[in-house]
Enzyme design. Structure first.
Site: not given
Length: 350
Positions: A15, A57, A76, A79
């Protein structure tokens, strides 16, 4: 000056990469990083020339980051640890480990030192498709983002600082309409008059496109998306039902198409049938009679392609044939709005 060198973290299905293209800035994604093997298959399908690192990561070393010589990071992070529902673990949630690692390692790299020397400043944007936010702090108002925002679906948005935001949340969240105060009586379908009025106001905003602009053409293949009788009977009062002429929808989550409650709106394809007439006194009917009435609405799920459209993915974007329907919904539910991110990239690099 050459193209902006971009590092894409939590790259998912791409995205951010799509948004980077739409922003029209001169840029090159020097590496994309994601541990999700299914998402990586979709990413490679759409961006075959981009180096894709299938690793955590936390597994990226400082030396590897420095060798990339990147100018921009697009990411992103998860969340869920910071949302109002769920475990609310914040930084103690293991899902934040990768983001905390990035925050720890970046100050030791070349990028941040360069930014400090250049007097780098940052801006924070609070974005929500269900709010109208005003402008940048300490600056002249910017043009509003009127791109189609898939999630609550099409609220016109610009930006403000946290201190300037004085906007009340929607009554009855987009996850469903099952709660209200004792003073707010249900009208029908577990919705209060206030919630119904809010939805009518959203649908009357002529500056926003109708859902029909994002829909695929009807065909025989659409039969697979219609809600089964069991789901209709069990969840009818909890569904957020929209029609092609509506200008809003609720957020599509990764459980869409598999779970029913709170995962996204469903489409009423029989537009000539009045929703109120179907639900009026329906609780007094037998299951057979209920199912007969509910079936007249011809409710179906949005297709993966339609959700792609609502999220702003280009018509050329696609999935490899081996990616199942359930996997497509899960990946799209974790995605973002391409148009909004593209606008932010343009503003931040302009």
């Amino acid at each position: 000056m050459g193209p902006v060198r971009v590092l894409e973290l939590y790259s998912g299905i791409g995205g951010m990469h799509q948004a980077l293209r739409e922003s029209c800035i001169s840029a090159e994604v020097v590496a994309a990083v994601d541990v999700n093997t299914v998402a990586n298959e979709v990413y490679k399908h759409n961006f075959p020339s981009t180096p894709l690192w299938a690793k955590t990561i936390e597994g990226i070393t400082l030396a590897e980051l420095n060798r990339l010589s990147f100018d921009m990071i697009l990411m992103s992070p998860p969340c869920q640890p910071f949302t109002r529902i769920g475990l609310q673990g914040d930084v103690s949630d293991p899902r934040t480990n990768s983001f905390l690692y990035i925050l720890d390692i970046l100050p030791r790299g070349k990028l941040v030192e360069t930014l400090k020397k250049c007097g780098f400043k940052y801006q924070e944007f609070l974005l929500s498709p269900t709010y109208i936010l005003e402008n940048f702090p300490d600056q002249e108002p910017k043009a509003s983002v009127k791109h189609r925002v898939a999630a609550g679906l099409e609220k016109e948005s610009s930006f403000t600082s946290p201190e300037e935001e004085h906007i009340e949340p929607n009554s009855g969240s987009d996850a469903g309409s099952g709660q209200c105060s004792q003073k707010e009586a249900f009208v029908f379908k577990l919705e209060t008059a206030k919630e119904m009025e809010r939805k009518r106001n959203q649908d009357s905003d002529l500056s926003i496109q109708m859902l029909k602009d994002f829909l695929e053409e009807d065909g025989e293949e659409m039969s697979q998306y219609f809600l089964p009788p069991k789901a209709l009977l069990r969840y009818a009062f909890l569904l957020d039902i929209v029609t092609p002429s509506c200008r809003r929808s609720t957020c599509f989550t990764k459980g869409y198409g598999h779970y029913v409650e709170g995962t996204g709106s469903v489409l009423q394809t029989a537009e000539d049938v009045q929703l109120e007439s179907v639900f009026k006194s329906i609780e007094m009917l037998s299951e057979e009679e209920k199912l007969m009435k509910l079936s007249t609405l011809k409710l179906r799920y949005f297709t993966p392609r339609e959700i792609e459209n609502l999220h702003g993915f280009s018509p050329e974007f696609g999935f490899p044939d081996k990616i199942t329907m359930k996997q497509r919904y899960r990946l799209l539910g974790n995605s973002l709005n391409v148009h909004v991110v593209a606008k932010l990239i343009s503003l931040l690099t302009g």
